[in-house]
Design a protein around this motif. Structure first.
Motif, PDB file in Angstrom:
ATOM      1  N   GLU A  20      23.418  13.383  41.869  1.00 40.08           N
ATOM      2  CA  GLU A  20      24.391  12.357  42.265  1.00 40.08           C
ATOM      3  C   GLU A  20      25.790  12.629  41.721  1.00 40.08           C
ATOM      4  O   GLU A  20      26.757  12.030  42.163  1.00 40.08           O
ATOM      5  N   GLY A  37      18.173   2.839  38.580  1.00 43.63           N
ATOM      6  CA  GLY A  37      17.250   3.151  39.667  1.00 43.63           C
ATOM      7  C   GLY A  37      15.933   3.710  39.162  1.00 43.63           C
ATOM      8  O   GLY A  37      15.171   4.309  39.913  1.00 43.63           O
ATOM      9  N   CYS A  45      26.859   8.628  38.439  1.00 42.10           N
ATOM     10  CA  CYS A  45      25.870   7.996  37.554  1.00 42.10           C
ATOM     11  C   CYS A  45      26.323   7.960  36.090  1.00 42.10           C
ATOM     12  O   CYS A  45      25.636   7.367  35.260  1.00 42.10           O
ATOM     13  N   PHE A  86       9.062   8.647  40.219  1.00 42.36           N
ATOM     14  CA  PHE A  86      10.090   8.765  39.187  1.00 42.36           C
ATOM     15  C   PHE A  86       9.723   9.845  38.175  1.00 42.36           C
ATOM     16  O   PHE A  86      10.532  10.712  37.836  1.00 42.36           O
ATOM     17  N   LYS A  93      26.732   4.399  34.630  1.00 44.41           N
ATOM     18  CA  LYS A  93      25.440   3.733  34.439  1.00 44.41           C
ATOM     19  C   LYS A  93      24.757   4.248  33.172  1.00 44.41           C
ATOM     20  O   LYS A  93      24.115   3.503  32.446  1.00 44.41           O
ATOM     21  N   ARG A 146      16.384  -0.131  34.692  1.00 42.92           N
ATOM     22  CA  ARG A 146      16.366  -0.559  36.100  1.00 42.92           C
ATOM     23  C   ARG A 146      17.692  -0.309  36.829  1.00 42.92           C
ATOM     24  O   ARG A 146      17.682   0.217  37.943  1.00 42.92           O
ATOM     25  N   ASN A 195      12.206   3.422  37.989  1.00 41.23           N
ATOM     26  CA  ASN A 195      11.030   2.564  38.006  1.00 41.23           C
ATOM     27  C   ASN A 195       9.884   3.317  37.338  1.00 41.23           C
ATOM     28  O   ASN A 195       9.290   4.223  37.927  1.00 41.23           O
TER      29      ASN A 195
END
Ligand SMILES: [Zn+2]
Length: 595
Positions: free
Chosen positions: A540, A568, A544, A576, A547, A565, A570
């Motif tokens: 990405e 993204g 990111c 993941f 974040k 969370r 999980n």
């Protein structure tokens, strides 16, 4: 004596106190003690009376506790850092002991607060936690309550604590005494020497194959001679834990660890299954390594054999430059914070007599900045160590906006920033390296490090699970444990690595099994989490970064699952965890391309 590039790099602790005999040290402790007494006088009664126990009252109590803990932390950190930097100095030994003892006295005065909080029934506790006044402390209060169903009465807890000293703790000490006094008589180049456990283990990294093989034989032969006692200790401790689990109503042997890690057991189960599905990746690598070593097949003692060419000596100032550049490429804020550690002397890197070995980063509390200790010896491994500890340091700095109770993270996410920091520096080094042989050494070293944390720790956890399950049936024998160990490892090594029969003693010297059961899966969790996050960063790009910064800034203000969370993540989804393996696959492919 060779001169070392980190000579003179010492930390400056004057922000904390002036010296070990600074009168402000005793004043701080005295003040904490007086505050704790006043606190107990005031809040013991308030906590017991349902009428007076309001959200406002609880808030005042927590704020006062924070002040006391912060001050205690300052003294404790100072004493601990002085001692780590010079363990041989009697004044520092005295100071640490005195501070430890006085701090325990203060903490004992405050213990009632948590216990009273646990005693409250659910309706009252839930009403208080829902109050907006307590929002900043909600996670902390909630986390404490999770231990409620497993806490016994104060008297029972006290009896257990007292009896543990001659029970499980004594078995733990026996284990430590046996393993630390092990000697292996070993012949190297015609010279006989008595080696200790870490010395014999380090021979497994030697380039000479015959030497590695006989070191491994000597190791397991030596362990087998203590096999009966080591088995007895482990068997007793498992039985003790099964009993305590029953008394404390834990549903299964891993439940207590999950609770402390703030992780749902189902997510751990998913993660471990995904790791197992990827054992094939390890087999591929082992075959590749056999090729590099020109062997038809790898034996267990070839696992850590060196390949490629070692990176040239790495002076400290160059490590600093590389780390800052690698951090800067990720985000200028990273560089800026890391640079502070170097510029303001928050790092003690020099090797000197009496200083503690290894490395650590102490992040005492939101009011204080972190400190780093390492023993910098001009090699690549130490560059990675500094990167690792600076990762912790960044985390410690960024989460300073949290309050005291929300500052620390549980084990599962405690290594996120450190391992991430290592990845950044590793990639930077690989990118700027032109010598093919050095690239091979870098890549193989990284892959093997990752395997040791992801695959091997997964094997260790599976073995523990099997051992606990087997103990519910009957007493564990050396034979039974050896078989369980070989079975768990057999899945990982497959037919790519030959395991000698002596390896059945491989479980017997691992301290985690004895001192902190099911600790090892946190390593798997931490490493895979970072690999997945790193993969996201590569896919990405810069989007990111904010974040990730927010994650570090959040400290321990919520459970790992909730904090992850927004990225993204999980942790219940196999997809993941699989992301981490994509990164491992990419590393192996890079290595393959070089050969
Ligand atoms: Zn670490």
């Amino acid at each position: 004596m060779t001169t070392n590039s980190a000579e003179g790099i010492r930390w400056d602790l004057s922000d904390l106190y002036a010296a070990h005999d600074d009168p402000r040290i005793d004043l701080t402790i005295k003040d904490c003690h007086a505050r704790a007494e006043r606190f107990a006088d005031r809040f013991r009664a308030l906590m017991q009376d349902r009428e007076t126990l309001t959200a406002e009252c609880l808030l005042q109590g927590l704020r006062e506790l924070e002040i006391i803990f912060e001050s205690l932390g300052r003294v404790g950190t100072y004493a601990g850092l002085l001692y780590a930097a010079d363990t041989a100095k009697p004044e520092y030994q005295d100071l640490t002991q005195r501070v430890e003892q006085r701090s325990t006295e203060v903490r004992n005065l405050l213990l009632f607060f948590e216990l009273e909080w646990l005693k409250l029934d659910d309706t009252i506790a839930s009403r208080l936690m829902a109050d907006p006044t307590l929002e900043a402390y909600r996670h902390y209060l909630k986390s404490l309550r999770r231990h409620r169903p497993h806490t016994l009465t104060e008297l029972e807890e006290k009896v257990i604590n007292d009896r543990d000293n001659t029970g499980r703790n004594a078995f733990g000490r026996l284990f430590s005494e046996i393993t630390s006094s092990l000697t292996f008589s070993f012949e190297k180049q015609g010279e006989k020497a008595d080696l200790n456990l870490s010395q014999i283990l380090s021979l497994l990294h030697e380039p000479d194959r015959g030497l590695r093989q006989s070191a491994m034989e000597t190791l397991y032969n030596g362990l087998s001679q203590h096999g009966q006692v080591l088995t007895f200790i482990y068997d007793t401790l498992i039985q003790d834990q099964l009993t305590m689990d029953r008394l404390r109503s834990y549903p299964d042997p891993m439940a207590q660890r999950h609770l402390f890690n703030e992780i749902d057991g189902a997510a751990v189960k998913t993660m471990m299954a995904v790791v197992e599905e990827n054992y094939g990746l390890a087999h591929d690598y082992f075959r590749l390594k056999a090729k590099l070593l020109t062997l038809p097949r790898l034996a267990l003692y070839d696992q850590y054999a060196p390949v490629g060419k070692e990176v040239k000596p790495f002076p400290y100032h160059q490590a600093r430059q590389v780390i800052l550049a690698a951090f800067d490429a990720f985000d200028p804020k990273f560089r800026q914070i890391a640079a502070e550690f170097f510029d303001k002397n928050w790092i003690d890197a020099e090797i000197r007599k009496g200083k503690r070995g290894g490395a650590f980063c102490a992040s005492p509390s939101p009011q204080l900045h972190p400190y780093i200790l390492c023993n910098y010896d001009d090699n690549l491994r130490d560059v990675m160590t500094v990167a690792h500890e600076l990762g912790h340091g960044l985390h410690g700095c960024l989460s300073r906006k949290q309050n005291y109770f929300n500052y620390d993270t549980p084990l599962t996410t405690a290594e996120t920033a450190s391992v991430f920091g290592e990845m950044l520096v590793f990639d930077y080094l690989l990118e700027h390296q032109t010598d093919r042989e050095v690239q091979i050494a870098l890549l193989a070293g990284k892959i093997e490090d990752i395997f040791a944390t992801v695959f091997r720790q997964n094997v260790l956890t599976r073995f523990e699970e099997k051992a606990f399950a087997a103990r519910t049936e009957k007493r564990l024998t050396p034979d039974a444990l050896g078989t369980l160990w070989l079975e768990a490892n057999g899945k990982y090594y497959g037919d790519a690595v030959e395991m000698p029969d002596g390896y059945r003693w491989g479980w017997s010297y691992i301290p985690h099994f004895i001192h902190s059961r099911f600790y090892c899966y946190s390593y798997v969790f931490g490493q895979l989490l970072v690999l997945a996050l790193y993969r996201m960063y590569k896919d990405e790009g810069k989007s990111c970064v904010p974040k990730y910064l927010a994650l570090l800034e959040a400290g321990g203000s919520d459970s790992p699952e909730a904090l992850l969370r927004p990225l993204g993540v999980n942790i219940h989804k196999p997809k993941f965890w699989q992301k981490g393996f994509e990164e491992i696959r990419a590393l192996t492919a890079k290595l393959q391309a070089l050969i």
